[in-house]
Design an enzyme around this catalytic site. Sequence first.
Site, short mmCIF file in Angstrom:
data_model
loop_
_atom_site.label_atom_id
_atom_site.label_comp_id
_atom_site.label_asym_id
_atom_site.label_seq_id
_atom_site.Cartn_x
_atom_site.Cartn_y
_atom_site.Cartn_z
CD GLU A 92 -28.53 -29.91 -5.62
OE1 GLU A 92 -28.79 -30.91 -4.95
OE2 GLU A 92 -27.50 -29.26 -5.46
CB CYS A 112 -29.49 -19.42 -4.46
SG CYS A 112 -27.86 -19.68 -5.12
CB CYS A 119 -19.96 -24.87 -13.87
SG CYS A 119 -19.18 -23.29 -14.26
CB CYS A 123 -13.92 -23.10 -9.44
SG CYS A 123 -14.20 -21.70 -10.54
CB CYS A 126 -16.94 -24.80 -7.25
SG CYS A 126 -18.65 -24.76 -7.79
CB CYS A 342 -21.43 -20.54 -1.71
SG CYS A 342 -22.35 -19.06 -1.53
N1 SAH Z 1 -20.36 -19.21 -11.46
C1 SAH Z 1 -20.65 -18.04 -10.71
C2 SAH Z 1 -21.90 -18.16 -9.88
C3 SAH Z 1 -22.11 -19.44 -9.11
S1 SAH Z 1 -20.99 -19.77 -7.81
C4 SAH Z 1 -19.47 -17.64 -9.86
O1 SAH Z 1 -18.54 -18.43 -9.72
O2 SAH Z 1 -19.48 -16.52 -9.38
C5 SAH Z 1 -21.53 -18.66 -6.54
C6 SAH Z 1 -20.46 -18.35 -5.48
O3 SAH Z 1 -20.13 -19.50 -4.69
C7 SAH Z 1 -19.14 -17.88 -6.08
O4 SAH Z 1 -18.66 -16.73 -5.44
C8 SAH Z 1 -18.24 -19.06 -5.82
O5 SAH Z 1 -16.92 -18.69 -5.80
C9 SAH Z 1 -18.73 -19.54 -4.50
N2 SAH Z 1 -18.28 -20.89 -4.16
C10 SAH Z 1 -18.05 -21.92 -4.98
N3 SAH Z 1 -17.63 -23.01 -4.30
C11 SAH Z 1 -17.62 -22.65 -3.00
C12 SAH Z 1 -17.33 -23.35 -1.78
N4 SAH Z 1 -16.97 -24.63 -1.77
N5 SAH Z 1 -17.45 -22.66 -0.63
C13 SAH Z 1 -17.83 -21.36 -0.63
N6 SAH Z 1 -18.13 -20.67 -1.73
C14 SAH Z 1 -18.03 -21.30 -2.91
FE1 SF4 Z 2 -18.60 -22.58 -12.11
FE2 SF4 Z 2 -18.45 -23.16 -9.53
FE3 SF4 Z 2 -16.49 -21.80 -10.69
FE4 SF4 Z 2 -18.89 -20.61 -10.31
S1 SF4 Z 2 -17.47 -21.31 -8.72
S2 SF4 Z 2 -17.61 -20.58 -12.18
S3 SF4 Z 2 -20.24 -22.39 -10.60
S4 SF4 Z 2 -17.07 -23.91 -11.18
#
Ligand code: SAH
Ligand code: SF4
Length: 351
Positions: A92, A112, A119, A123, A126, A342
């Site tokens: 995506e 983006c 990944c 997290c 996410c 995000c």
């Molecule tokens: N892996 C990298 C880049 C991709 S995520 C990272 O984690 O930085 C990009 C951004 O989206 C990160 O700041 C992450 O914390 C945020 N993010 C992930 N899940 C989210 C959610 N459910 N709501 C808002 N931001 C989120």
């Molecule tokens: Fe991976 Fe999502 Fe965590 Fe970024 S926020 S490191 S994409 S699991």
Amino acid sequence: MADLYRLLPEEMEQLVIDMGYPRYRADQILLPLYYKFPKDINDIPQLPKKLREELTEAGYTIGSAKEVHRVVSNNGDVTKLLLDLTDENSVETVLMQYAPSKIGGHPRSTICVSTQIGCAMGCVFCATGQMGFETNLKAEHIVSQVIHFADILQQQGEHVTNLVFMGMGEPMANYDEMIRAVRILTHDRGFGLGQRHITISTIGITSGIDKLAEENLQVGLAISLHSPNNELRKKLVPTATPNSVEEIIEAGRRYYKKTGRRVTFEYALMAGINDSSEIAEELSILLKGNGSHVNLIPINPTAGDFKSPTQDNVDEFERILSDAGVNCTVRVEKGTEISAACGQLRTDIVG
Ligand code: SAH
Ligand code: SF4
């Protein structure tokens, strides 16, 4: 099979020279690749037919991303694509278009990009993390995401102005391919985007941050912190252990010192989890005086049951940081209704 979008301009030169052609033939490939977006080697008529045939015979192809699904937000400013890559993987990619502000300025078109499918960082808030890790994307697949949108924008008389590595995946966990893509996209004989118009977002892999600082690139760095202490951070980012909050902040300082680029700390705000006044105080003590910037992201809905804080809580969190002298903004999310914001990207569910 080798994709011409994988090659740095210097490598393209070497390729044509090795095939017995003069150096300038490389520019006859590079210019159309990055300005006309051909889909096939035969779409470059200025190249001698014989060279086109030889490239094809040697297994070279152009651009491997095929659009399989497109969703556009209600007001048209966010477009999410599901792109199919050659090896049957889908990814995506999101385009966000910002109109000029009332006080002037230029329209912005920010892409983006994703660096991995899924990944491994896991997290809990996410959607990509919850998918688990599938595969690393090759540089040409990262470049293809940009080229695909550049083509769409060109048809609207616009162009790509900014690039954020904030799609699926952890850029530092696919470092070499990510950097190759950045070099191609910023090369003045490649895509030619200004280095300062690129931001790489990481969950805080300090070895990657230090490596990036040594690249002699002027790209922006965003670090996803989410918590001022290790105990809470470990609950949100289960794989965080090798890099403590203190080590991450230090790596951010080193990046700033080496590159002169201010580091942004991203902080996804989750109601009742990391949004209290006490935690805001703790964060402000941690970041005070190091010139960094905090970007608060009220959490977007994913499959988990994390809730976004109330506006009052967000305002209070921001006020505490600002009062302590920590530069702070709240991210205005776009595209939540099409799951393009995000943390909402995943490819096992289309839509
Ligand atoms: N892996 C990298 C880049 C991709 S995520 C990272 O984690 O930085 C990009 C951004 O989206 C990160 O700041 C992450 O914390 C945020 N993010 C992930 N899940 C989210 C959610 N459910 N709501 C808002 N931001 C989120
Ligand atoms: Fe991976 Fe999502 Fe965590 Fe970024 S926020 S490191 S994409 S699991």
